[in-house]
Motif scaffolding. Structure first.
Motif, short mmCIF file in Angstrom:
data_model
loop_
_atom_site.label_atom_id
_atom_site.label_comp_id
_atom_site.label_asym_id
_atom_site.label_seq_id
_atom_site.Cartn_x
_atom_site.Cartn_y
_atom_site.Cartn_z
N GLY A 165 -7.85 -3.75 5.30
CA GLY A 165 -8.19 -2.35 5.04
C GLY A 165 -7.00 -1.49 5.39
N LEU A 166 -6.72 -0.52 4.54
CA LEU A 166 -5.53 0.31 4.74
C LEU A 166 -5.86 1.77 4.50
N GLN A 167 -5.26 2.62 5.32
CA GLN A 167 -5.39 4.06 5.06
C GLN A 167 -4.16 4.79 5.56
N VAL A 168 -3.89 5.92 4.91
CA VAL A 168 -2.79 6.78 5.35
C VAL A 168 -3.27 7.61 6.52
N LYS A 169 -2.51 7.56 7.61
CA LYS A 169 -2.84 8.38 8.78
C LYS A 169 -2.15 9.74 8.68
N SER A 170 -0.89 9.71 8.31
CA SER A 170 -0.16 10.97 8.13
C SER A 170 1.06 10.72 7.24
N ALA A 171 1.53 11.81 6.66
CA ALA A 171 2.73 11.73 5.82
C ALA A 171 3.74 12.74 6.34
N PHE B 294 0.83 -1.21 0.00
CA PHE B 294 0.00 0.00 0.00
C PHE B 294 0.87 1.26 0.00
N ALA B 295 1.85 1.29 0.92
CA ALA B 295 2.72 2.48 1.03
C ALA B 295 3.50 2.68 -0.27
N SER B 296 3.99 1.59 -0.83
CA SER B 296 4.78 1.66 -2.05
C SER B 296 3.93 2.20 -3.21
N CYS B 297 2.67 1.76 -3.28
CA CYS B 297 1.78 2.25 -4.34
C CYS B 297 1.42 3.71 -4.11
N GLN B 298 1.16 4.07 -2.87
CA GLN B 298 0.80 5.45 -2.56
C GLN B 298 1.93 6.41 -2.95
N LEU B 299 3.15 6.01 -2.62
CA LEU B 299 4.29 6.91 -2.85
C LEU B 299 4.93 6.72 -4.22
N GLY B 300 4.56 5.64 -4.92
CA GLY B 300 5.21 5.34 -6.19
C GLY B 300 6.68 5.08 -5.99
N ALA B 301 7.01 4.36 -4.90
CA ALA B 301 8.42 4.13 -4.56
C ALA B 301 8.59 2.73 -3.99
N LYS B 302 9.73 2.12 -4.32
CA LYS B 302 9.99 0.76 -3.83
C LYS B 302 10.87 0.73 -2.59
N SER B 303 11.72 1.75 -2.44
CA SER B 303 12.72 1.70 -1.37
C SER B 303 12.14 2.19 -0.05
N LEU B 304 11.36 1.34 0.56
CA LEU B 304 10.74 1.65 1.84
C LEU B 304 11.10 0.58 2.85
N GLU C 171 -6.07 13.16 -2.15
CA GLU C 171 -6.73 13.61 -3.37
C GLU C 171 -6.53 12.62 -4.53
N PHE C 172 -5.36 12.01 -4.58
CA PHE C 172 -5.02 11.20 -5.76
C PHE C 172 -4.86 9.72 -5.42
N ASN C 173 -5.72 9.22 -4.51
CA ASN C 173 -5.53 7.82 -4.11
C ASN C 173 -6.51 6.87 -4.79
N PHE C 174 -7.06 7.26 -5.94
CA PHE C 174 -8.10 6.45 -6.57
C PHE C 174 -7.61 5.06 -6.96
N GLU C 175 -6.34 4.96 -7.35
CA GLU C 175 -5.84 3.66 -7.77
C GLU C 175 -5.09 2.97 -6.64
N GLY C 176 -5.19 3.55 -5.43
CA GLY C 176 -4.67 2.93 -4.23
C GLY C 176 -3.22 2.69 -4.20
#
Ligand SMILES: CCCCCCCCCCCCCCCC(=O)SCCNC(=O)CCNC(=O)[C@H](O)C(C)(C)COP(=O)(O)OP(=O)(O)OC[C@H]1O[C@@H](n2cnc3c(N)ncnc32)[C@H](O)[C@@H]1OP(=O)(O)O
Length: 130
Positions: A69-75, A36-46, A125-130
């Motif tokens: 179920g997953l959601q971003v709490k804060s960034a 989920f985090a990787s898709c949200q950020l568009g990044a693999k190095s997490l 705002e831009f999490n439509f594709e998760g």
């Protein structure tokens, strides 16, 4: 919170008492939250930095389908804080909640924290594709 993924509880996921092993749930949460985090950020190095609170609420058993179920709490600047709920697909009863799962975006070469460049507002705002 969006439920994005499902798994079937198989015999090798059980503890000696015949219910879903807590360690397996944590392994699944780490993996699902990473995806989920990787898709949200568009990044693999997490990397997983922290898991703040884990509550096991009900048991699951062989043959149950569980969903995540997953959601971003804060960034933050380099980090992303995620909440994950695992529930029984059919009964909708919560099995486990993991809160304050923190991933840090790192430079793959130096392995040091590096900004991920996203804000919570942008992710909301831009999490439509998760
Ligand atoms: C049969 C069996 C098969 C098994 C099959 C397994 C399959 C399962 C597949 C799993 C697949 C997925 C994979 C998942 C990913 C891993 O599991 S990764 C492995 C575990 N994690 C690690 O190895 C990470 C080790 N830690 C580190 O390398 C360093 O601590 C780090 C991450 C580079 C960070 O360094 P640091 O000095 O803490 O950096 P610092 O700049 O102080 O902080 C960075 C950010 O973290 C935040 N932070 C720092 N400390 C904390 C804290 N305690 N709490 C909260 N936030 C914090 C800071 O606030 C900062 O955030 P921002 O303000 O920048 O947003």
């Amino acid at each position: 919170m969006r439920f994005l993924s499902r798994r079937l509880v198989m015999p090798n996921d059980l503890n000696f008492a015949g219910s879903l092993f807590g360690g397996r749930i944590l392994e699944w949460i780490d993996e699902e939250a990473y995806i989920f985090a990787s898709c949200q950020l568009g990044a693999k190095s997490l990397v997983t930095k922290h898991i703040g609170a884990i509550t096991f609420e009900t048991s699951a058993f062989q043959g149950d389908v569980v969903e995540f179920g997953l959601q971003v709490k804060s960034a933050g600047r380099t980090s992303l804080n995620i909440t994950c709920v695992v529930r029984n697909k059919h009964t909708k009863q919560n099995i486990c909640t993991a809160d304050d799962i923190v991933f840090v975006h790192i430079d793959p070469e130096t392995r040091q924290p590096t900004p991920h460049g996203k804000t919570k507002a942008e992710l909301d705002e831009f999490n439509f594709e998760g």
